[in-house]
Design an enzyme around this catalytic site. Sequence first.
Site, PDB file in Angstrom:
ATOM      1  N   ARG A 120       1.019  -1.450  -0.057  1.00  0.00           N
ATOM      2  CA  ARG A 120       0.043  -0.190   0.253  1.00  0.00           C
ATOM      3  C   ARG A 120       0.893   0.935   0.120  1.00  0.00           C
ATOM      4  O   ARG A 120       2.011   1.220   0.779  1.00  0.00           O
ATOM      5  CB  ARG A 120      -1.577  -0.068   1.101  1.00  0.00           C
ATOM      6  CG  ARG A 120      -2.166  -0.701   1.348  1.00  0.00           C
ATOM      7  CD  ARG A 120      -2.751  -0.758   0.310  1.00  0.00           C
ATOM      8  NE  ARG A 120      -4.230  -1.799  -0.245  1.00  0.00           N
ATOM      9  CZ  ARG A 120      -4.134  -1.887  -1.283  1.00  0.00           C
ATOM     10  NH1 ARG A 120      -3.890  -2.359  -1.909  1.00  0.00           N
ATOM     11  NH2 ARG A 120      -5.259  -2.722  -1.038  1.00  0.00           N
ATOM     12  N   HIS A 147      -0.056   0.107 -10.007  1.00  0.00           N
ATOM     13  CA  HIS A 147      -1.305  -1.451  -9.140  1.00  0.00           C
ATOM     14  C   HIS A 147      -1.551  -2.109  -9.669  1.00  0.00           C
ATOM     15  O   HIS A 147      -2.840  -2.360  -9.908  1.00  0.00           O
ATOM     16  CB  HIS A 147      -1.848   0.295  -7.868  1.00  0.00           C
ATOM     17  CG  HIS A 147      -2.923  -1.387  -6.854  1.00  0.00           C
ATOM     18  ND1 HIS A 147      -3.040  -0.022  -6.112  1.00  0.00           N
ATOM     19  CD2 HIS A 147      -3.093  -2.588  -6.687  1.00  0.00           C
ATOM     20  CE1 HIS A 147      -3.276  -1.357  -4.374  1.00  0.00           C
ATOM     21  NE2 HIS A 147      -3.382  -2.348  -5.462  1.00  0.00           N
ATOM     22  N   GLU A 180      -3.212   7.326  -5.284  1.00  0.00           N
ATOM     23  CA  GLU A 180      -2.556   7.162  -6.298  1.00  0.00           C
ATOM     24  C   GLU A 180      -4.191   6.568  -6.726  1.00  0.00           C
ATOM     25  O   GLU A 180      -4.971   6.361  -7.717  1.00  0.00           O
ATOM     26  CB  GLU A 180      -2.446   5.077  -6.132  1.00  0.00           C
ATOM     27  CG  GLU A 180      -3.125   4.672  -5.893  1.00  0.00           C
ATOM     28  CD  GLU A 180      -2.494   2.446  -5.874  1.00  0.00           C
ATOM     29  OE1 GLU A 180      -1.140   3.030  -5.363  1.00  0.00           O
ATOM     30  OE2 GLU A 180      -3.450   1.867  -5.661  1.00  0.00           O
ATOM     31  N   ASP A 186       4.316  -0.797  -6.912  1.00  0.00           N
ATOM     32  CA  ASP A 186       3.866  -0.653  -7.120  1.00  0.00           C
ATOM     33  C   ASP A 186       2.737   0.303  -7.208  1.00  0.00           C
ATOM     34  O   ASP A 186       1.736  -0.079  -7.603  1.00  0.00           O
ATOM     35  CB  ASP A 186       3.075  -2.652  -7.413  1.00  0.00           C
ATOM     36  CG  ASP A 186       2.153  -2.338  -8.698  1.00  0.00           C
ATOM     37  OD1 ASP A 186       2.325  -2.047  -9.655  1.00  0.00           O
ATOM     38  OD2 ASP A 186       1.104  -3.112  -7.555  1.00  0.00           O
TER      39      ASP A 186
HETATM   40  P1  NAI Z   1      -2.147 -11.106   5.307  1.00  0.00           P
HETATM   41  O1  NAI Z   1      -3.074 -10.303   5.884  1.00  0.00           O
HETATM   42  O2  NAI Z   1      -1.983 -12.572   4.120  1.00  0.00           O
HETATM   43  O3  NAI Z   1      -0.455 -10.937   5.569  1.00  0.00           O
HETATM   44  C1  NAI Z   1      -0.456  -9.858   6.120  1.00  0.00           C
HETATM   45  C2  NAI Z   1       0.331  -9.577   7.073  1.00  0.00           C
HETATM   46  O4  NAI Z   1       1.183  -8.627   7.288  1.00  0.00           O
HETATM   47  C3  NAI Z   1       0.075 -10.699   7.917  1.00  0.00           C
HETATM   48  O5  NAI Z   1       1.100 -11.402   8.407  1.00  0.00           O
HETATM   49  C4  NAI Z   1       0.446  -8.970   9.557  1.00  0.00           C
HETATM   50  O6  NAI Z   1       0.301  -9.960  10.322  1.00  0.00           O
HETATM   51  C5  NAI Z   1       1.239  -8.261   8.752  1.00  0.00           C
HETATM   52  N1  NAI Z   1       1.421  -7.107   9.864  1.00  0.00           N
HETATM   53  C6  NAI Z   1      -0.191  -5.887   9.857  1.00  0.00           C
HETATM   54  N2  NAI Z   1       0.428  -5.373  10.216  1.00  0.00           N
HETATM   55  C7  NAI Z   1       1.264  -4.527  10.296  1.00  0.00           C
HETATM   56  C8  NAI Z   1       2.364  -4.102  11.109  1.00  0.00           C
HETATM   57  N3  NAI Z   1       1.745  -3.311  11.595  1.00  0.00           N
HETATM   58  N4  NAI Z   1       3.915  -4.891  11.050  1.00  0.00           N
HETATM   59  C9  NAI Z   1       3.932  -5.423  10.617  1.00  0.00           C
HETATM   60  N5  NAI Z   1       3.169  -6.974  10.373  1.00  0.00           N
HETATM   61  C10 NAI Z   1       2.052  -6.634  10.320  1.00  0.00           C
HETATM   62  O7  NAI Z   1      -2.346 -10.666   3.678  1.00  0.00           O
HETATM   63  P2  NAI Z   1      -1.787 -10.595   1.745  1.00  0.00           P
HETATM   64  O8  NAI Z   1      -2.388 -11.369   1.513  1.00  0.00           O
HETATM   65  O9  NAI Z   1       0.025 -10.731   2.101  1.00  0.00           O
HETATM   66  O10 NAI Z   1      -1.635  -9.071   1.256  1.00  0.00           O
HETATM   67  C11 NAI Z   1      -0.288  -8.218   1.864  1.00  0.00           C
HETATM   68  C12 NAI Z   1      -0.212  -6.638   1.509  1.00  0.00           C
HETATM   69  O11 NAI Z   1      -0.609  -6.513   0.239  1.00  0.00           O
HETATM   70  C13 NAI Z   1      -2.008  -6.132   1.213  1.00  0.00           C
HETATM   71  O12 NAI Z   1      -1.225  -4.316   1.541  1.00  0.00           O
HETATM   72  C14 NAI Z   1      -2.329  -6.336   0.338  1.00  0.00           C
HETATM   73  O13 NAI Z   1      -3.797  -4.687  -0.354  1.00  0.00           O
HETATM   74  C15 NAI Z   1      -1.326  -6.073  -1.198  1.00  0.00           C
HETATM   75  N6  NAI Z   1      -1.823  -6.246  -1.909  1.00  0.00           N
HETATM   76  C16 NAI Z   1      -1.066  -5.541  -2.726  1.00  0.00           C
HETATM   77  C17 NAI Z   1      -1.561  -6.405  -4.515  1.00  0.00           C
HETATM   78  C18 NAI Z   1      -1.137  -5.742  -5.269  1.00  0.00           C
HETATM   79  O14 NAI Z   1      -1.609  -5.685  -6.734  1.00  0.00           O
HETATM   80  N7  NAI Z   1      -0.323  -4.640  -5.243  1.00  0.00           N
HETATM   81  C19 NAI Z   1      -3.036  -7.125  -4.806  1.00  0.00           C
HETATM   82  C20 NAI Z   1      -2.865  -8.177  -3.379  1.00  0.00           C
HETATM   83  C21 NAI Z   1      -2.610  -7.257  -2.640  1.00  0.00           C
END
Ligand code: NAI
Length: 327
Positions: free
Chosen positions: A232, A293, A261, A256
């Site tokens: 993000r 993105h 954005e 990305d």
């Molecule tokens: P997920 O929910 O599986 O994993 C997120 C991890 O971040 C969890 O292990 C959680 O404990 C950890 N976390 C949360 N707050 C934290 C903090 N303050 N400090 C350290 N760790 C923390 O999520 P996922 O599916 O792996 O997605 C990760 C990111 O990727 C999200 O921001 C999502 O929005 C983004 N994303 C981006 C896409 C793109 O096209 N660029 C597409 C899909 C997701």
Amino acid sequence: MKVTVYNCREFDEKELFLRYEKELGIELVLCADAPTLENAHLTKGSECVDIITSKITRELLEAFHNNGVKYLTTRTIGYDHIDLEAAKEFGIKVGNAPYGPNGVADYTVMLILMSIRKMKRIMERTNIQDYTLAGIQGRELKDLTVGVIGTGRIGRTVIQDLSGFGCKMIAYDLYEQEEVKQYAEYVPLAQLFAQADVITLHTPLTEQNYHIIDAKSIATMKDGVVIVNTARGALIDSEALISAIESGKIGAAGLDVVENEFGLYYYDHKSDILNNRELAILRGFPNVTVSHHMAFYTDNCVETVVRDSLLSCKLFVEGQENPWEVA
Ligand code: NAI
């Protein structure tokens, strides 16, 4: 059974919807536009509605309910664009359609490699037949330490993918995952900042980690550090990032996502003057790769969300266990 599909994209989704309409024996009403009170009549006679990220308000839900809709599925992971309280009130169940982490993980690895191999500069040169070598020497991943912040679905997959490259990996998360430990060592955030040659972000945006990469944290990083963000935009303070790229503290970045954005990405703004100065500056740097993105955007992802959103409608209507139902 009948499903009304909104925001059906002609160029990549329509063909898939038509295929799964036949395969699953569902009647579809396909609409290219987002749902509005004006086109809500398209849901008459449909038990289910299939949407993307447009706002689903109480008024819309009421209109869907009055037309007999019982289930709303969103072709996205998140569902915070739906008024869940109103959905409950109108007896409309909600489902999502998550896609796998591999698309974003692959893309992250690509941005890491592009950054350490100076790919943007190389491509710019070959485009103008400048085949010189000065200024494009890269580094090898096996010599570097990669710091992964966030080891959820995507961060974990990035770590698995990178394990084949022979780099050292350190990780930080609020919650540690056993399966990560075979490849990476969990360390405190300050240690990750101090030791990583490449830092890649994979957490959701929360109040706690807003601008987790800012002037203060950048000052504690290695000189020439590479920052990759496919999570993000607001995890990084853009002003601080720009200053650190100008000073050389940050050696390269692959972004990305960027701050502010929303409203820019996914639209054709060729002829427009945009109001995002940070994006304009970042795009201009030879060592910063920016994309809009779309790390998630693969054939597998699009097919998965189209298929699973329809499958979840079918399971709901047939009263079977539905793994996609979230509220
Ligand atoms: P997920 O929910 O599986 O994993 C997120 C991890 O971040 C969890 O292990 C959680 O404990 C950890 N976390 C949360 N707050 C934290 C903090 N303050 N400090 C350290 N760790 C923390 O999520 P996922 O599916 O792996 O997605 C990760 C990111 O990727 C999200 O921001 C999502 O929005 C983004 N994303 C981006 C896409 C793109 O096209 N660029 C597409 C899909 C997701």
